[in-house]
Design an enzyme around this catalytic site. Sequence first.
Site, PDB file in Angstrom:
ATOM      1  NE  ARG A   1      -1.193  -1.565   3.663  1.00  0.00           N
ATOM      2  CZ  ARG A   1      -1.195  -1.567   4.984  1.00  0.00           C
ATOM      3  NH1 ARG A   1      -2.255  -1.181   5.645  1.00  0.00           N
ATOM      4  NH2 ARG A   1      -0.123  -1.938   5.661  1.00  0.00           N
TER       5      ARG A   1
ATOM      6  CG  LEU B   1     -14.820  -3.936   8.351  1.00  0.00           C
ATOM      7  CD1 LEU B   1     -15.226  -4.802   9.539  1.00  0.00           C
ATOM      8  CD2 LEU B   1     -15.888  -4.044   7.248  1.00  0.00           C
TER       9      LEU B   1
ATOM     10  CB  CYS C   1      -4.784  -0.128  -6.704  1.00  0.00           C
ATOM     11  SG  CYS C   1      -3.071   0.372  -6.784  1.00  0.00           S
TER      12      CYS C   1
HETATM   13  C1  UGA Z   1      -4.276  -1.019  -2.327  1.00  0.00           C
HETATM   14  C2  UGA Z   1      -4.188  -2.350  -1.556  1.00  0.00           C
HETATM   15  O1  UGA Z   1      -4.505  -2.142  -0.179  1.00  0.00           O
HETATM   16  C3  UGA Z   1      -2.790  -2.956  -1.670  1.00  0.00           C
HETATM   17  O2  UGA Z   1      -2.759  -4.226  -1.032  1.00  0.00           O
HETATM   18  C4  UGA Z   1      -2.451  -3.124  -3.171  1.00  0.00           C
HETATM   19  O3  UGA Z   1      -1.140  -3.632  -3.343  1.00  0.00           O
HETATM   20  C5  UGA Z   1      -2.526  -1.758  -3.847  1.00  0.00           C
HETATM   21  O4  UGA Z   1      -3.871  -1.234  -3.684  1.00  0.00           O
HETATM   22  C6  UGA Z   1      -2.197  -1.943  -5.303  1.00  0.00           C
HETATM   23  O5  UGA Z   1      -2.930  -2.676  -5.983  1.00  0.00           O
HETATM   24  O6  UGA Z   1      -1.163  -1.438  -5.747  1.00  0.00           O
HETATM   25  P1  UGA Z   1      -3.533   1.501  -1.821  1.00  0.00           P
HETATM   26  O7  UGA Z   1      -4.325   1.842  -3.035  1.00  0.00           O
HETATM   27  O8  UGA Z   1      -2.164   2.049  -1.657  1.00  0.00           O
HETATM   28  O9  UGA Z   1      -3.385  -0.101  -1.691  1.00  0.00           O
HETATM   29  O10 UGA Z   1      -4.373   2.022  -0.579  1.00  0.00           O
HETATM   30  P2  UGA Z   1      -5.293   1.400   0.562  1.00  0.00           P
HETATM   31  O11 UGA Z   1      -4.641   1.598   1.871  1.00  0.00           O
HETATM   32  O12 UGA Z   1      -5.758   0.056   0.230  1.00  0.00           O
HETATM   33  O13 UGA Z   1      -6.532   2.418   0.507  1.00  0.00           O
HETATM   34  C7  UGA Z   1      -7.343   2.507  -0.665  1.00  0.00           C
HETATM   35  C8  UGA Z   1      -8.506   3.443  -0.425  1.00  0.00           C
HETATM   36  O14 UGA Z   1      -9.458   2.862   0.455  1.00  0.00           O
HETATM   37  C9  UGA Z   1      -8.121   4.793   0.213  1.00  0.00           C
HETATM   38  O15 UGA Z   1      -8.816   5.819  -0.445  1.00  0.00           O
HETATM   39  C10 UGA Z   1      -8.586   4.667   1.653  1.00  0.00           C
HETATM   40  O16 UGA Z   1      -8.915   5.899   2.227  1.00  0.00           O
HETATM   41  C11 UGA Z   1      -9.828   3.796   1.461  1.00  0.00           C
HETATM   42  N1  UGA Z   1     -10.211   3.047   2.674  1.00  0.00           N
HETATM   43  C12 UGA Z   1      -9.376   2.120   3.209  1.00  0.00           C
HETATM   44  C13 UGA Z   1     -11.467   3.263   3.231  1.00  0.00           C
HETATM   45  O17 UGA Z   1     -12.266   4.094   2.744  1.00  0.00           O
HETATM   46  N2  UGA Z   1     -11.838   2.522   4.328  1.00  0.00           N
HETATM   47  C14 UGA Z   1     -11.018   1.588   4.879  1.00  0.00           C
HETATM   48  O18 UGA Z   1     -11.419   0.939   5.869  1.00  0.00           O
HETATM   49  C15 UGA Z   1      -9.749   1.388   4.307  1.00  0.00           C
END
Ligand code: UGA
Length: 458
Positions: free
Chosen positions: A168, A276, A286
């Site tokens: 991430r 969650l 992604c």
């Molecule tokens: C995501 C995946 O988590 C990684 O495992 C994967 O390697 C990566 O995509 C990729 O395919 O390269 P990333 O996009 O860096 O990673 O970010 P995340 O931490 O997953 O967050 C994604 C989005 O979901 C953010 O906008 C975050 O704010 C949101 N989010 C996350 C929520 O709205 N609620 C949550 O509980 C968690």
Amino acid sequence: MDNTGAAVTAQKGIAVVGSGYVGTVMAACLSELGHTVVGVEIDPDKVESLNKGIPPFFETGLEELLTAGVTSGRLFFTDDYQLAMDRTEIVFLCVDTPPGTNGHPNMNSVAAAAESIGAAIREPHIIVTKSTVPVGSGNWLEATIGAALPDGVDADVLRVVSNPEFLREGSAISDFLHPDRIVVGGDCEASVEKVAAVYERILSQSFEGGDPTRKPALLKTGRATAETIKYAANAFLATKISFINEIANICEWLDADVTEVAHAIGLDERIGPRFLSAGVGWGGSCFGKDTAALASMAREQGVEPLILDAVRRVNTNQRHAVVRKLQHHLRPLRGRKVTLLGVAFKPGTDDVRDAPALTIVRSLEEKGVLIRATDPMVTELTGAPDIKIFSNPYEAMRNADALVLLTEWPEFLDLDYSRVAETMAGNVIIDGRNALDPESVMSAGLVYEGIGRFASRK
Ligand code: UGA
């Protein structure tokens, strides 16, 4: 610093093609683990900076690691594919696959890299796909690289293995060094073993700072299965978030608090507590791209991706939820001043790709709202260049009618609410990440509204 790559000649090293998020983190981490690494990047300016230890984007801890790698002589960057292929045996393909048409990723960079790799190969090489590519791309890559091989070089020198990346942004280094699992997919057992061996110190957690009580699982699979695992993992995480956002919307009408609901269901080990957090929905480079690609692949095969479609629709709808809340509080909305707290798609990064902020800005602009924003790392909102972004939140909120928290940066979590109340013209705070303390906000005489939280209805 040794920028000549002399040390790399001492033994067959590892090439990492593409210096985006995945490639740069990977190159720096592999060199930290003791590998000799050649980073291949076609942008000469990037090569120059990388060889000085300067990453092309912000990622916590990366500059230190990059500098250490370059200084040690175990890591150097070049735009010369021939040099890189001559000195390496394993090539990690980490070029970008931005959104393309009809849900498919744009494979132009992968195709160009494949041709350059093929043209430079003389001896056996294992090409490892790290870029998220549609399932079946391993076959296509084998054909593309094979077709580019120089005359006289047998296609048998080539093996293509899939090794998806799960890191991430914002915690990429720690995710790389402490993964839950490593997936290596391919039909050639020897190649799969060689790729797995690259991760030996991670698998055994035997590097400095490793945690031997949390050794990651190593999964060896078929190539298509490995490619599918990446899509399924991201699709499931996106599903979890869209699910809790739907529950949040229901909570609002039932006088329930989604943060407590999420906490309670997350304690069930079958569900788990992470991903969650209800809010304005997921963004970033992604989840949107990968769920669209998986849905496209499903349709191509005649499978209706019912859940994936719903997950995506819920997410789009969720971005508009904060606009509806603003419409409710600031009637009429036209001509009102709204300040966005955060525009990055999540804290810890300056990345605004597919950030919820972009959709929200467009919608508010259409409704005649005057928008300002503040973000500790982002200085310009690509796609909405007219939005002024302040580094100081109090400056950004001067005379605002409402504030909307879109990115839960630590800087925004302990604002002085008395000062906020004095600085704003209005009194509405929409907490799009359920990250603020409603009591503290309300005790300063401000109106608080979260996402699916009971306080929003008081
Ligand atoms: C995501 C995946 O988590 C990684 O495992 C994967 O390697 C990566 O995509 C990729 O395919 O390269 P990333 O996009 O860096 O990673 O970010 P995340 O931490 O997953 O967050 C994604 C989005 O979901 C953010 O906008 C975050 O704010 C949101 N989010 C996350 C929520 O709205 N609620 C949550 O509980 C968690």
